[in-house]
Design a protein around this motif. Structure first.
Motif, PDB file in Angstrom:
ATOM      1  N   ALA B 319       0.831  -1.203   0.000  1.00 44.95           N
ATOM      2  CA  ALA B 319       0.000   0.000   0.000  1.00 44.95           C
ATOM      3  C   ALA B 319       0.869   1.257   0.000  1.00 44.95           C
ATOM      4  N   ILE B 335      -5.174  -1.934   6.633  1.00 43.10           N
ATOM      5  CA  ILE B 335      -4.969  -1.939   5.189  1.00 43.10           C
ATOM      6  C   ILE B 335      -6.062  -2.765   4.521  1.00 43.10           C
ATOM      7  N   THR B 337      -6.282  -2.242   1.027  1.00 47.24           N
ATOM      8  CA  THR B 337      -6.015  -1.947  -0.381  1.00 47.24           C
ATOM      9  C   THR B 337      -5.571  -3.167  -1.184  1.00 47.24           C
TER      10      THR B 337
END
Lengths: 939, 462
Positions: B319, B335, B337
């Motif tokens: 990320a 996170i 992503t």
């Protein structure tokens, strides 16, 4: 249906070790591996280094060639393999922080020595897989640049964690080594200064003489170039003399400087010695005639020659006033030293005094040895020792001795000097994990003289005589005696309700009726009531010595009263202090938590008193001793006893009579002799060669090796469980065989299962080639017996059959076992021949944990108070007994036969706890016999 | 300090960090090897508050420059973070330096992130060394990405330097002592259940041991919390106790990854928010114990925990790698992503596996009379048993696999031979063994787990 093998083929590779480069993804060097090497092989991360095992490297930053390796420990090229020592030396020497100022500081006329503290660095070369603890130090060298030579000692390992987790210990060990080197170096430096000063003084006198001659020869106002040169040279020499005197002064001030390193290990003795040496030298050279005074023109050449002789031919006078030739003859030298590359640098050995150098190397070798091995084993070993130290009540059962040196292993190493205090502290540095028992010879030599030497000598002579007569007596005499006692036992047992019985041997020492410690009648009745009707008294023990010291019953019987008398008179006479000391050792117990059936059981009577009470008026009470005291409260007492009685240190410790509260002890020497005599009766010199290490502690290596034998035994013999049960429940096991080696190996293997084998394994007799007696059975829990086809052999077989009801017989030749049947489950885990444990060392570890668990359960059973004491006054002993049995069966889930193990271990703990003076001798006080029919097991 | 320090460079930036209480850390520095000027200090962090010893900026610079001594010879692999540890008696300090390579102004440079402490704090610091190093290593991973992108690394490094200062300050006042008096623990109660429910205590200790001795104890009553903290610490080694923290009476500390046992106080609303990321970054799985409602939850075993941790780390770094702006970093952002990894936020689960080892210990220890040393002795025997069993297990696997050269296929035999047929017992002993030999869980249980994860991923991708 899709199975997992089908799916695996479709999975993305990037997550499973085969990177599939993604142009937009993060490069591996900026990420973390999902499956590092350790996941596939936890052992692998320490195996990619180019060296095979940890080693110590000593390197130097040479002013001529730069960093260079000097020495590795161990000094074996195989250890370092292809590891580049030159490169690593460069790496570790380049992080040195000690670049303090050396040479002439501004404003100072003379060069200054820099007193720099050592620095410690841990660094690594991740690419090479090498990590090191590096100890930097500087040594002084008169010919080196700035007078200093930087060195470092490094402990190099492939395991970074090992270094960091043991940083403090490493730091301590290397600080000791560094201080040792530096102490030697200061001495050598002072000596070098001394020689240099002699040379300079000598040179000065020669130059002065030459200059004087030239001056006299030439015109008064004219100075030739040669004369000027001579004068300059003379001035240089004079300056050099002042400088070197100043250096000598500085080095003698070394000891007065404040230390900035809180972790430095200094030896005061070394410091003082070196200081006094330096001061002596300083004084000596301060007294020398001032060089300038040689300008006295009035002196004639003859006088000057005498003066020169004073320097050159100075004779040394030793303590006896005998003149010796001087050790050093001064030489004419140049005032300016040779250029850097023209001179040969001194070796490390030359830089340090030889003694100190050797001591340092020795110290480093020991350090290498003590840190050798895998971190997880080192770490567990330390935790193991730390935890064992907290459970000294049960350690005697299955654990090896915790030596004094072990006290220092958990980061508490005492400051130590490798040279001066080597005798005092050698035990600290001996690799503690391996030595499980003290070396009797060393201990003997270190022990203070016995307080009862006189008595010892007397008893020694007397006993020798007695034993000699005993030797002459026929074996049948012994068997008759024991036969009688066993018959008696049999008779008394026949009236018992239960088939099981226990015989407790008694001390023949009768307590002094006038003593305060003698228990009163009420106590006796209490104890009588406490004892179970199932546990019967035997008269056999009454005739014999103490359980712990039962070498030769007849001899001891005769000797003991005399000894007591001797000792008493001794105490009254010369060694009042000693007696006081001993009585001081008898710390009264904290009775706050002592309970009896009706209140307090052992109220106000220390354990010694209890033991005497047992032996005097109520022998069977020993069976039903109840521990109601906090274990810790007794520990110091036990230690104190160890001081008074060499029981813990003597190889024949378990054979010694206890030191009672009334002072009726037997001297150590007599007992030792007694035991020797017994040995001559039974085994002769064979005992010394026993693999069990008689006369010295059994080492861990030996125990591990025995583990291998034990595993083999368990695999080979389907009735191994029965044999182990015999040993663990206190039934003596006789291993019979004609092949000595095989019997000894079996005994060594089975010895691991003997509870309370004694500090030196004295409950195990590895090889016996003569008939044994009932006394022997009580003393030994595991006996290796020779099978011989001779009259002696037949008498041995006779003794075997005679005592077969008390013993189990493992026939190594026929591969049979005769013992009562055992169907319990407690030992299934350590005695199954279907085990997949491959190695003896692994089996040994498994065994250790299983025995540790057994000991814990026995501890619990012993110290769970409410089990052993009546809840109310109306509760009889049957109820208490029922509760105990219920606990064993329901709480601990043990069957009848398994309970016997716990009961036996508990008895040992109780006796060991209440009669600490007997130490490991507790085991001998009991032997069980069983009316259950023995069964013959075959392969 | 040496009087010969070079003059301080005016370019050195400095941050003063306000720390509550006495911070044993003297300074933290970031230095790099300039290809023209040699070692240079880029940034200094110093705590503002009570300090044990004062170092001038010049002295700090001098020390920081020297952390790069000899690093011109460095031949580590790209991305490697090497640790150097100095004890400089001459200067009276200890320095921990993490050496790594990073891109500065378009050049590859050797850099050093260091923390400096007084030498007198050596014994205090050593047990905490691994925690500090692991946390700094990860922030360096993030920092290297930032450097690669040409952003300012200092802001990233500050994200961990400041919490480490706070951690050390908190440990100075609230660390668990090496020796614990059993009287301050639940094990001194007259009877089981006096101060906490029998099953709760059993579950707590069992799970605590199954998660390698790593636990958080939360509650509203600090005394109650600390009593459980001390009780759990009884089952730890002395060095591990020094890595454990009691809870503060008035307000709560933040959760700190890497501590073995930590007590945390709930806020006035009766809740405590655990930072998901940091709990996942703990080296071992954690047991969550709530003393208010007597609940015990635990994270998955070591191999799963490590796997999740690494995946999360990779996601986080990815990320960052994909970030376009320097302002996009937040320390505890979860996170989401990375499409290949969605963290399971429900990481704490019920204790599934019962054991017999702790159960019988708990049942039995209370039979012994309290107030004496009997229970301590019995505890020592219990711990000795666990340590020995762990070593036996390790040796057994070592023998079976020829030190990891062959896969381990005989778990059933191991269970039978070593009397570990009860799953909870095996978990406890495996946890002890994992601490001795990191990676053991993955080696023993990893293969099937990784395969199942692969299957899951494949199925999800259909």
């Amino acid at each position: 249906m899709i199975g997992s093998p089908d799916l695996v083929a479709f999975t993305k590779e990037d997550e499973y070790g085969h990177p599939n480069p993604d142009p937009w993804g993060i490069p591996e060097e900026f990420s973390v591996p999902l499956h590092p090497l350790a996941d596939f092989n936890p052992w692998a991360k320490t195996s990619y280094a180019k060296f095979t095992k940890d080693f110590i490297l000593i390197s130097e930053f040479s002013e001529q060639v730069g960093p260079q390796p000097l020495l590795t420990i161990p000094d074996d090229p195989k250890v370092c393999g292809t590891f580049d020592l030159n490169y690593f030396s460069l790496r570790i020497m380049s992080v040195d922080y000690q670049a303090s100022f050396v040479g002439h500081p501004p404003g100072s006329g003379y060069p200054r020595l820099s007193f720099v503290e050592d620095s410690r660095v841990v660094l690594g070369d991740s690419k090479e897989g090498a990590f090191a603890y590096v100890h930097h130090l500087t040594l002084y060298d008169l010919e080196a640049r700035g007078f200093v030579r930087p060195f470092c000692m490094a402990y190099v390992s492939a395991d970074e964690r090992k270094i960091m987790l043991q940083f403090e210990e490493l730091s301590l060990r290397f600080s000791q080594a560094s201080e040792c080197l530096k102490a030697g170096n200061r001495r050598a430096f002072a000596k070098e200064l001394q020689r240099k000063l002699r040379d300079l003084e000598y040179t000065h006198s020669v130059l002065q003489k030459e200059e004087g001659l030239q001056r006299e020869a030439g015109p008064q106002t004219m100075y030739s170039a040669h004369a000027v040169e001579k004068a300059n040279e003379l001035a240089n020499v004079e300056k050099s003399i002042y400088e070197h005197r100043d250096l000598l002064k500085q080095i003698s001030l070394y000891h007065h400087r404040p230390r900035r390193d809180p972790h430095a290990v200094t030896c005061q003795k070394c410091m003082n010695e070196c200081l006094s040496e330096c001061e002596e030298l300083l004084e000596k050279y301060a007294k020398l005639a001032n060089p300038i005074s040689y300008n006295n023109k009035g002196r004639n050449v003859g006088e000057e020659r005498d003066q020169v002789d004073d320097f050159g031919g100075e004779e040394e006078v030793d303590d006896d006033g005998v003149k010796r030739r001087p050790s050093y003859t001064p030489q004419l030298i140049k005032a300016k030293s040779a250029k850097c590359f023209d001179k040969r640098l001194k070796t490390l050995q030359e830089l340090c005094d030889e003694t100190f150098y050797q001591a340092t190397v020795r110290l480093l070798k020991e350090t290498e040895k003590s840190f050798r091995g895998d971190l997880c084993y080192l770490h567990t070993r330390r935790l193991d020792k730390m935890l064992r130290r907290k459970q000294q009540v049960t350690n005697f059962l299955f654990e090896e001795e915790l030596g004094e040196d072990d006290e220092n292993e958990w980061g508490n190493l005492r400051p130590f000097c490798a040279v001066n205090h080597v005798v005092d502290n050698c035990t600290i540095l001996n690799p503690p994990p391996i030595v499980l028992g003290p070396d009797p010879h060393e201990l003997d030599s270190l022990e203070p003289p016995d307080l009862l030497d006189l008595a010892s000598e007397i008893s020694h002579t007397q006993e020798l005589g007695v034993v000699e007569s005993h030797l002459e007596s026929s074996p049948s005499d012994q068997t008759l005696e024991t036969q009688e006692s066993s018959e008696e036992t049999k008779g008394s047992l026949s009236s018992g309700k239960s088939g099981r019985s226990q015989t407790t041997r008694q001390q023949n020492q009768t307590p002094d009726p006038d003593s305060d410690l003698t228990p009163d009648r009420d106590h006796n009745t209490d104890l009588e009531r406490e004892s179970s009707s199932e546990e019967m008294e035997t008269t056999a023990g009454e005739e014999e010595g103490d359980s712990g010291g039962d070498q030769t019953p007849v001899s001891l019987l005769e000797v003991v009263p005399e000894l007591a008398g001797d000792r008493d008179s001794d105490c009254e006479g010369a060694t009042d202090g000693a007696c006081e000391l001993q009585s001081d050792l008898l710390v009264p117990l904290d009775t706050a938590c002592c309970m009896s059936q009706e209140g307090f059981l052992y109220e106000a009577s220390p354990p010694e008193a209890v033991s005497h009470l047992d032996h005097s008026s109520n022998p069977q009470s020993c069976d039903t001793l109840v521990v109601n005291q906090e274990p810790q409260a007794l520990l110091p007492l036990q230690d104190d006893y160890a001081v008074g009685s060499p029981c813990s240190e003597s190889p024949t410790a378990g054979l010694e009579l206890p030191v009672g509260s009334l002072g009726d002890t037997i001297s150590r020497t007599s007992i030792e002799e007694g035991s020797d005599c017994t040995m001559s009766v039974s085994t002769g010199s064979e005992r010394a060669a026993s693999p069990l290490g008689y006369g010295r502690g059994v080492t861990l290596r030996q125990r591990k090796k025995a583990g291998q034998g034990a595993l083999r035994f368990v695999r080979q013999y389907p009735f191994a469980m029965q044999a182990l049960w015999c040993l663990l429940s206190g039934r003596t096991l006789v291993v019979l065989g004609s092949d000595e080696g095989r019997v000894r190996r079996l005994v060594a293997a089975l010895a691991l299962f003997v509870p309370g084998p004694g500090k030196c394994g004295e409950r195990v007799q590895a090889w016996l080639s003569c008939p044994f007696t009932l006394t022997d059975l009580q003393r030994w829990k595991l006996v290796g017996l020779q099978r011989v086809a001779s009259p002696v052999g037949s008498s041995m077989l006779y003794s075997l059959s005679r005592y077969s009801r008390y013993i189990s017989i493992l026939d190594a030749d026929q591969k049979t076992l005769r013992c009562p049947p055992y169907c319990g489950q407690l030992l299934a885990n350590i005695a199954t021949h279907r085990t997949y444990i491959r190695r003896g060392s692994t089996y040994f570890l498994h065994l250790q944990s299983t025995l540790c668990r057994l000991a814990a359960k026995a501890f619990l059973f012993t110290f769970t108070h409410h089990l052993h004491l009546p809840v109310s006054s109306t509760e009889g002993p049957e109820v208490v007994e029922g509760r105990r049995r219920c606990f064993l069966q329901e709480q601990l889930g043990l069957g009848e036969e398994d309970s016997l193990i716990l009961l036996y271990l508990s008895q040992l703990i109780t006796q060991h706890y209440l009669q600490p003076a007997t130490g490991g001798g507790a085991a001998a006080s009991y032997f069980n016999f069983d009316y259950t029919t023995s069964v013959l097991y075959k392969i | 300090m040496s009087s010969g320090c070079p003059p301080q460079s005016p370019a050195v930036a400095k941050s003063e960090v306000v720390i509550e209480g006495e911070c044993p850390l003297l300074a933290a520095t970031f230095a790099y090897w300039d290809n023209i000027l040699g070692p240079r200090v880029r940034h200094i962090w110093t705590p503002k508050g009570d300090q044990l010893m004062f170092l001038s900026d010049g002295e700090v610079t001098f020390l920081a420059n020297h952390t790069l001594n000899g690093e011109i010879l460095r031949s580590a692999e790209c991305g490697a973070v090497d640790v150097k540890f100095f004890v400089l008696a001459e200067k009276g300090v200890i320095i921990v330096s993490l050496i790594f390579d990073g891109e500065l102004k378009g050049d590859k440079n050797t850099c050093a992130l260091s923390i400096i402490l007084p030498q007198t704090e050596l014994a205090f610091y050593l047990p905490l060394h691994t925690i500090c190093v692991e946390r700094l290593k990860h922030v360096i991973r993030r920092g290297r990405i930032w450097m690669q992108k040409g952003y300012n690394i200092i802001s990233v490094l500050s994200l961990e330097i400041v919490p480490i200062m706070e951690l050390l300050a908190s440990m100075k006042t609230h660390s668990v002592p090496e020796e614990i008096d059993i009287k301050d623990t639940v094990l001194n109660d007259d009877d089981i259940g006096d101060s906490c429910h029998e099953d709760f205590l059993h579950k707590a200790i069992s799970s605590h041991l199954q998660t390698c001795g790593c636990s958080i104890v939360v509650g509203s009553n600090p005394e109650k919390v600390n009593k459980i903290v001390r009780t759990l610490c009884l089952f730890l080694a002395p060095a591990e106790r020094k890595c454990s923290r009691l809870c503060k009476a008035d307000s709560s500390f933040k959760y700190d990854a890497g501590l073995f046992v930590q007590g945390l106080l709930k806020d006035s609303t009766g809740s405590f928010v655990l930072p998901f990321r940091q709990v996942l970054y703990s080296p071992y799985p954690t047991t969550h114990i709530d003393v208010d409602i007597n609940t015990v939850k635990q994270m998955p075993p070591c191999h799963e925990h490590t796997y999740n941790q690494r995946r999360y780390m990779r996601s986080e770094l990815t990320a960052l790698w994909k970030t376009d702006s320097e302002d996009d970093i937040a320390p505890d952002t979860v996170i989401h992503t990375d499409e290949t990894f969605t963290p399971d936020l429900n990481i704490f689960q019920d204790v599934m596996h019962k054991d017999t080892l702790v159960k019988s210990f708990i049942d039995e220890v209370f039979m012994l009379k309290p107030g004496l040393s009997l229970r301590s002795t019995y505890l020592a025997q219990f711990l000795l048993l666990l340590h020995r069993k762990a070593l036996t297990l390790l040796k057994y696997i070592e023998d079976e696999t020829q030190k990891g050269k062959k896969p381990f296929r005989s778990l059933r035999n191991l269970k039978t031979d070593l009397d570990l047929t009860v799953e909870g017992d095996l978990n406890i002993i495996m946890a002890f063994a994992e601490k001795l030999r990191a990676g053991l869980h993955s080696f023993v249980f990893g293969k099937p787990f990784f395969t199942s994860m692969q299957e899951r991923d494949v199925l999800m991708s259909f």
